[in-house]
Design a protein around this motif. Sequence first.
Motif, PDB file in Angstrom:
ATOM      1  N   VAL A   9       0.796  -1.231   0.000  1.00 56.84           N
ATOM      2  CA  VAL A   9       0.000   0.000   0.000  1.00 56.84           C
ATOM      3  C   VAL A   9       0.827   1.278   0.000  1.00 56.84           C
ATOM      4  O   VAL A   9       0.317   2.344  -0.368  1.00 56.84           O
ATOM      5  N   GLN A  10       2.075   1.214   0.409  1.00 57.54           N
ATOM      6  CA  GLN A  10       2.857   2.435   0.582  1.00 57.54           C
ATOM      7  C   GLN A  10       2.977   3.283  -0.685  1.00 57.54           C
ATOM      8  O   GLN A  10       2.949   4.521  -0.598  1.00 57.54           O
ATOM      9  N   PRO A  11       3.086   2.699  -1.882  1.00 57.64           N
ATOM     10  CA  PRO A  11       3.176   3.550  -3.075  1.00 57.64           C
ATOM     11  C   PRO A  11       1.934   4.410  -3.319  1.00 57.64           C
ATOM     12  O   PRO A  11       2.003   5.385  -4.073  1.00 57.64           O
ATOM     13  N   ALA A  12       0.800   4.054  -2.688  1.00 55.92           N
ATOM     14  CA  ALA A  12      -0.428   4.835  -2.884  1.00 55.92           C
ATOM     15  C   ALA A  12      -0.519   6.026  -1.949  1.00 55.92           C
ATOM     16  O   ALA A  12      -1.374   6.904  -2.137  1.00 55.92           O
ATOM     17  N   VAL A  13       0.353   6.072  -0.937  1.00 56.48           N
ATOM     18  CA  VAL A  13       0.311   7.146   0.055  1.00 56.48           C
ATOM     19  C   VAL A  13       1.274   8.253  -0.347  1.00 56.48           C
ATOM     20  O   VAL A  13       2.414   7.982  -0.747  1.00 56.48           O
TER      21      VAL A  13
ATOM     22  N   GLN B 244       1.996  21.214   5.159  1.00 59.72           N
ATOM     23  CA  GLN B 244       2.145  19.858   4.648  1.00 59.72           C
ATOM     24  C   GLN B 244       1.205  18.911   5.371  1.00 59.72           C
ATOM     25  O   GLN B 244       0.914  19.079   6.553  1.00 59.72           O
ATOM     26  N   GLY B 245       0.726  17.944   4.634  1.00 59.69           N
ATOM     27  CA  GLY B 245      -0.115  16.907   5.199  1.00 59.69           C
ATOM     28  C   GLY B 245       0.101  15.612   4.442  1.00 59.69           C
ATOM     29  O   GLY B 245       1.131  15.419   3.793  1.00 59.69           O
ATOM     30  N   SER B 246      -0.874  14.739   4.508  1.00 57.93           N
ATOM     31  CA  SER B 246      -0.780  13.437   3.850  1.00 57.93           C
ATOM     32  C   SER B 246      -2.027  13.205   3.005  1.00 57.93           C
ATOM     33  O   SER B 246      -3.022  13.921   3.118  1.00 57.93           O
ATOM     34  N   GLY B 247      -1.954  12.196   2.159  1.00 58.11           N
ATOM     35  CA  GLY B 247      -3.084  11.824   1.325  1.00 58.11           C
ATOM     36  C   GLY B 247      -2.849  10.454   0.721  1.00 58.11           C
ATOM     37  O   GLY B 247      -1.802   9.833   0.935  1.00 58.11           O
ATOM     38  N   PHE B 248      -3.821   9.974  -0.070  1.00 58.31           N
ATOM     39  CA  PHE B 248      -3.655   8.672  -0.701  1.00 58.31           C
ATOM     40  C   PHE B 248      -4.526   8.587  -1.952  1.00 58.31           C
ATOM     41  O   PHE B 248      -5.634   9.135  -2.009  1.00 58.31           O
ATOM     42  N   PHE B 249      -4.004   7.908  -2.963  1.00 61.54           N
ATOM     43  CA  PHE B 249      -4.715   7.732  -4.223  1.00 61.54           C
ATOM     44  C   PHE B 249      -5.836   6.703  -4.056  1.00 61.54           C
ATOM     45  O   PHE B 249      -5.650   5.654  -3.426  1.00 61.54           O
ATOM     46  N   ILE B 250      -6.987   7.025  -4.676  1.00 63.63           N
ATOM     47  CA  ILE B 250      -8.107   6.082  -4.659  1.00 63.63           C
ATOM     48  C   ILE B 250      -8.469   5.636  -6.072  1.00 63.63           C
ATOM     49  O   ILE B 250      -9.448   4.902  -6.258  1.00 63.63           O
ATOM     50  N   SER B 251      -7.699   6.080  -7.055  1.00 62.53           N
ATOM     51  CA  SER B 251      -7.921   5.629  -8.437  1.00 62.53           C
ATOM     52  C   SER B 251      -6.606   5.721  -9.194  1.00 62.53           C
ATOM     53  O   SER B 251      -5.733   6.530  -8.863  1.00 62.53           O
ATOM     54  N   GLU B 252      -6.480   4.917 -10.225  1.00 62.02           N
ATOM     55  CA  GLU B 252      -5.240   4.903 -10.984  1.00 62.02           C
ATOM     56  C   GLU B 252      -5.068   6.147 -11.840  1.00 62.02           C
ATOM     57  O   GLU B 252      -3.963   6.465 -12.276  1.00 62.02           O
TER      58      GLU B 252
ATOM     59  N   ASP C 242      -3.257  15.194 -12.796  1.00 65.23           N
ATOM     60  CA  ASP C 242      -3.319  14.838 -14.210  1.00 65.23           C
ATOM     61  C   ASP C 242      -1.897  14.549 -14.691  1.00 65.23           C
ATOM     62  O   ASP C 242      -1.058  15.457 -14.774  1.00 65.23           O
ATOM     63  N   ALA C 243      -1.630  13.292 -14.980  1.00 69.19           N
ATOM     64  CA  ALA C 243      -0.281  12.892 -15.403  1.00 69.19           C
ATOM     65  C   ALA C 243      -0.387  11.706 -16.354  1.00 69.19           C
ATOM     66  O   ALA C 243      -1.363  10.942 -16.312  1.00 69.19           O
ATOM     67  N   ASP C 244       0.622  11.566 -17.188  1.00 72.94           N
ATOM     68  CA  ASP C 244       0.652  10.490 -18.172  1.00 72.94           C
ATOM     69  C   ASP C 244       1.235   9.227 -17.537  1.00 72.94           C
ATOM     70  O   ASP C 244       2.298   8.724 -17.934  1.00 72.94           O
ATOM     71  N   ARG C 245       0.548   8.739 -16.523  1.00 75.87           N
ATOM     72  CA  ARG C 245       0.967   7.517 -15.853  1.00 75.87           C
ATOM     73  C   ARG C 245      -0.194   6.983 -15.022  1.00 75.87           C
ATOM     74  O   ARG C 245      -1.173   7.688 -14.749  1.00 75.87           O
ATOM     75  N   GLU C 246      -0.095   5.741 -14.610  1.00 72.82           N
ATOM     76  CA  GLU C 246      -1.089   5.138 -13.741  1.00 72.82           C
ATOM     77  C   GLU C 246      -0.533   5.080 -12.321  1.00 72.82           C
ATOM     78  O   GLU C 246       0.623   4.696 -12.120  1.00 72.82           O
ATOM     79  N   PHE C 247      -1.342   5.441 -11.358  1.00 73.42           N
ATOM     80  CA  PHE C 247      -0.902   5.488  -9.973  1.00 73.42           C
ATOM     81  C   PHE C 247      -1.392   4.245  -9.215  1.00 73.42           C
ATOM     82  O   PHE C 247      -2.491   3.734  -9.461  1.00 73.42           O
ATOM     83  N   THR C 248      -0.548   3.791  -8.313  1.00 72.81           N
ATOM     84  CA  THR C 248      -0.979   2.737  -7.399  1.00 72.81           C
ATOM     85  C   THR C 248      -2.027   3.322  -6.466  1.00 72.81           C
ATOM     86  O   THR C 248      -1.842   4.406  -5.916  1.00 72.81           O
TER      87      THR C 248
END
Length: 512
Positions: free
Chosen positions: A67-71, A135-143, A189-195
């Motif tokens: 899960v760490q790559p999504a944070v 500064q804070g934290s967040g996490f991806f919920i979609s690729e 918005d980036a030309d890549r897929e996120f974990t």
Amino acid sequence: MMQNSQTTETARGLRSRRTRLLAGAMALGVAGVLSAQTVVPNQFALADAVKVDVAGPTDFSPVVTAVQPAVVSVRVKQEVEPRMMNFGGGRGDNFFEDLPKDHPLQRFFRQFGEQGQPQGRGGERQQPRQYGMSQGSGFFISEDGYLVTNHHVIDKGTEFTIVTDDGKEFDAKLIGADKRTDLALLKVDADREFTYVKFADDAPHVGEWVVAIGNPFGLGGSVTAGIVSARGRDIGAGPYDDFIQIDAPVNRGNSGGPAFNMKGEVIGVNAAIFSPSGGNVGIAFAIPASTATDVIMDLRDDGSVVRGWLGVHIQGVSDDIAESLGLDEARGAIVADAQDGSPAEKAGLKSGDTILSVDGTKVEGPRELSKIIAAYEPDTDVDITVWRDGKEKTIEVTLGKLPEAEKVASAEPVAPERTSLDDMGLELVTTDEAGVDGEGVVIAEVDPSGAAAEKGLRRGDRIVEVAGVAVKTPSDVVKAVADAEENGRKAVLFRIENNDATRFVALPMNIG
């Protein structure tokens, strides 16, 4: 010799018989003991002690690795209010204004103000626009780059930068935020897929392992572990409080970061800590996944959260209030005031109604009612069951849209009069005599040793209803109290207003 021989033989026989009898008695005694030992456990059998076969994990690395790559870390550029500095002799932040006018420093700053950046009136000069960084934290919920954080992390932000676990930086835009639940949605918005990670469908159990990952003190990618300490915490942060309490070390900068279960699912969004010093003391609070899922989906669809609105001020029902209303138990939410023009007022809900259920869903208290109503869309028809005049009544209400600002009712004064309620420790006057606006009767004095003082009534509070009856004079209050006593009530319910706030107080009566 013959006689002695016979005597000896007889003695031997007696001893032998005695020995046999004693042996038999002992055998019976032992049998009795054995019988008791074998019968009693069967009659008073105890349940087996609790046994736990599942041990806690000794290695969190599989979950963290997944899960760490999504944070991510969330950097927010915030505009700081400009500071006005005065170098021209006017009053302001001029630390040299007490110096003589011909002092070199005065001439220097005056010259600096004239030749430097543009000045305002009276020699005031507007400093350049300044920015701060939080500064804070967040996490991806979609690729495709949607990510969750807290509202208070992005509040007043003008630019947002996301730093991923591998150190790459991306610009993000704000899709929407909801202050009431302290949630926000950003998009990269980036030309890549996120974990990315997903919210858990099931609520966590108390005692369940939890892993928190975030950016405490700017240290991105920090991992801490603990357990779920409690659920359903109300910390006074808002009307929809339903926090998960965890003991994983969470600090400043963890806000907006995820709390994971051992399946790698997000059980909550870290939002607050309890700390006298500002550091971790083992008590942190996370917004449950069930709440976050609904709010984030609304933000993703519309950029805002639209909630149903009933339009009432409410409070909990104490045992005293339940007794004064004739309820069998303390439950529901009592209506202190139905706001002008609100759906509640239009449907006929009124002060003193106790809301017991909405469309059959039981209302335990004010917090539950707020969450139930908020879950409906505006313009939805709901059946609200209330306790009124000693019986249940169902009222259909068409909910409205929750406004940003709430309205407050106003009222008019009445004729002067004055009296006392000695048993309750109150002295009452009319609004005219007290010199205040509003309906009802004003509390002029409160006996500090009386029941009213014990219940928190204060001088200046206005009594607007007693036992559901509107009162305009002190004699109205006395009559309403007497009627309640005659009906066998052990307590009488007062509706109190002060500073546009309404509450109910049940005062006990001296009944012989």
